[in-house]
Design a protein around this motif. Structure first.
Motif, PDB file in Angstrom:
ATOM      1  N   ARG A  67       0.840  -1.210   0.000  1.00  0.00           N
ATOM      2  CA  ARG A  67       0.000   0.000   0.000  1.00  0.00           C
ATOM      3  C   ARG A  67       0.872   1.256   0.000  1.00  0.00           C
ATOM      4  O   ARG A  67       0.611   2.220  -0.735  1.00  0.00           O
ATOM      5  N   LEU A  68       1.941   1.255   0.795  1.00  0.00           N
ATOM      6  CA  LEU A  68       2.876   2.383   0.825  1.00  0.00           C
ATOM      7  C   LEU A  68       3.601   2.538  -0.508  1.00  0.00           C
ATOM      8  O   LEU A  68       3.826   3.664  -0.971  1.00  0.00           O
ATOM      9  N   ASP A 119       2.513   1.753  -3.390  1.00  0.00           N
ATOM     10  CA  ASP A 119       1.532   2.350  -4.294  1.00  0.00           C
ATOM     11  C   ASP A 119       1.378   3.847  -3.997  1.00  0.00           C
ATOM     12  O   ASP A 119       1.436   4.692  -4.906  1.00  0.00           O
ATOM     13  N   ALA A 120       1.225   4.182  -2.726  1.00  0.00           N
ATOM     14  CA  ALA A 120       1.003   5.588  -2.346  1.00  0.00           C
ATOM     15  C   ALA A 120       2.178   6.476  -2.748  1.00  0.00           C
ATOM     16  O   ALA A 120       1.995   7.643  -3.096  1.00  0.00           O
ATOM     17  N   THR A 121       3.400   5.947  -2.695  1.00  0.00           N
ATOM     18  CA  THR A 121       4.586   6.750  -2.981  1.00  0.00           C
ATOM     19  C   THR A 121       4.989   6.673  -4.447  1.00  0.00           C
ATOM     20  O   THR A 121       6.018   7.232  -4.834  1.00  0.00           O
ATOM     21  N   GLY A 122       4.201   5.984  -5.258  1.00  0.00           N
ATOM     22  CA  GLY A 122       4.500   5.923  -6.683  1.00  0.00           C
ATOM     23  C   GLY A 122       5.655   5.012  -7.046  1.00  0.00           C
ATOM     24  O   GLY A 122       6.331   5.246  -8.058  1.00  0.00           O
ATOM     25  N   SER A 179      -4.334  -1.948  -3.286  1.00  0.00           N
ATOM     26  CA  SER A 179      -3.106  -1.518  -3.974  1.00  0.00           C
ATOM     27  C   SER A 179      -2.420  -2.657  -4.715  1.00  0.00           C
ATOM     28  O   SER A 179      -1.652  -2.418  -5.650  1.00  0.00           O
TER      29      SER A 179
END
Lengths: 273, 273
Positions: free
Chosen positions: B135-136, B138-141, B166
């Protein structure tokens, strides 16, 4: 060797319940890491640890820790495995528990000291998340951690365990009235940053605007509902962690990690006046 | 309406086990959020979702989601509460599960595309932590997430749940041979940053030295043992998250959050060439 039926164990077992902790002002710190930090805290603040309970096996495994307890003049009581299990709500009890005094710091004392950074949990319900945020607040050098409104009890056994000893490292404040807290944080000159998945500003904008430089209270909400509407309205800004990819959001503890570290690292980069 | 005894449910239930996922190349995505993202992924990559199972109650609660499933031409099967429970390992099953095809991307494809940032889990054992790091990522690209060595299966139900969808947003790569992975990451010109509680550099130093500017693979280890010695030796740097207060360490997911966000935010601040 005390069994689970001994009066002192039966009494201590009840501290797993919040009502009993409130009545007595005592709580249980469970596991080697928490007990070690409790004993270390005893040096700064005598009376923190009231009694250490240890099984034979755990005693053999943690001799240095027991030496430190004896050196601090603490009562160390050997207990059976079942007694130790009665003092823990962990799936695998470690056989080492300290009965400790709850130390709370009044908000006024924290604010009078001119804090640079506070972590504030508003209505946060999950003890594991709450404990993880206490650990993060300690890691990032927060001056105190505040539990506001109907948040989980910071002295809940799961919360204590998740702090991995950090509960003994920084002042813990409880403020049941969140509206009053908001007013006092503002009066103390702190920037009040409410965190939300849908903020007006993201953390990059907060940094660009120089807002990470300010003495700040960082507010985190509940896992399910975020922060109450009234808190977001009263805050100086509602801040999101930016999502650069396609994730919908972050979980509470990772969002708190990103905010508190961004603030702490910005403070470090700032030249001292 | 299928019961827990129907052949298709019995077969799908077995996908809770890793061995069965490996045999079939299928897995279960559990809960409204995961199912929604699975259906959205179907548009980009037809064949992602093989079947959607829903209880009457969950169907009434998620009408828009079922509409999207029908619009995508997916098979939606109504099941009893007990059948839905058999397809979930959650404590409170939501009554909504998608049977999906496992899509793995070869490492060579990811590296050929010139990635800017990869998250790599080496020997990470806890599915909740692994899912949180996906998930992280994904969130950070991040361009992909790599599971190396004997790490948990990314398609484990708890891991899938922790990704909150994610898993469907970025390429997932599995590389059983960690030594080979290290060699390929370096050959691809990526800076390989091993994370550890006791690093040679802390994240502030990494940033000061301009190393956050580089295309980087961030390596995270196991909760109990960190990264293998050989990985730390082969890495370009061993990096710690700085501790400004008195906490002994951070947990895996919060440390990963701080590293990945520091890198992503540094990349954003950098003027485009």
């Amino acid at each position: 060797m005390l069994t689970e039926k001994a009066g002192r164990i039966v009494a201590a077992h009840k501290l797993l319940r919040r009502s009993r902790r409130t009545e007595t002002g005592e709580f249980l710190a469970d596991g080697a890491q928490a007990v070690r930090e409790a004993i270390a805290a005893e040096a700064d603040r005598p009376g923190t640890v009231l009694e250490v309970y240890v099984t034979e096996t755990a005693g053999n495994r943690n001799r240095d820790l027991l030496r430190a307890a004896f050196a601090a003049g603490l009562t160390v009581t050997q207990v059976t495995d079942r007694a130790a299990a009665a003092l823990s709500d962990a799936v695998h009890p470690q056989g080492l528990v300290a009965r400790c005094r709850i130390h709370e710091t009044p908000l006024a004392d924290v604010l009078a000291a001119g804090p640079r950074m506070l972590a504030v949990l508003v209505e946060t319900g999950d003890p594991g998340n709450a404990g993880t945020i206490v650990r993060l607040a300690d890691a990032t050098g927060c001056d105190a951690v505040v539990f506001a409104g109907d948040a989980v009890d910071p002295f809940n056994p799961k919360a204590v365990r998740a702090t991995t000893g950090s509960l003994f490292h920084l002042p813990v404040v409880r403020v049941p009235d969140t509206a009053q807290l908001m007013a006092e944080l503002s009066s103390a000159g702190l920037a009040v940053m409410a965190t939300s998945g849908a903020g007006d500003l993201d953390l990059d904008q907060v940094e660009e605007q120089g807002l990470l430089e300010l003495p700040t209270a960082w507010l985190f909400g509940s896992e399910a509902h975020g922060l109450p509407e009234a808190v977001m309205t009263a805050a100086d800004a509602v801040v999101s962690v930016p999502i650069y990819g396609r994730a919908e959001s972050l979980n509470l503890a990772t969002a708190a990690a990103v905010c508190l570290y961004a603030a702490a690292r910005a403070a470090r980069r700032r030249p001292t006046p």
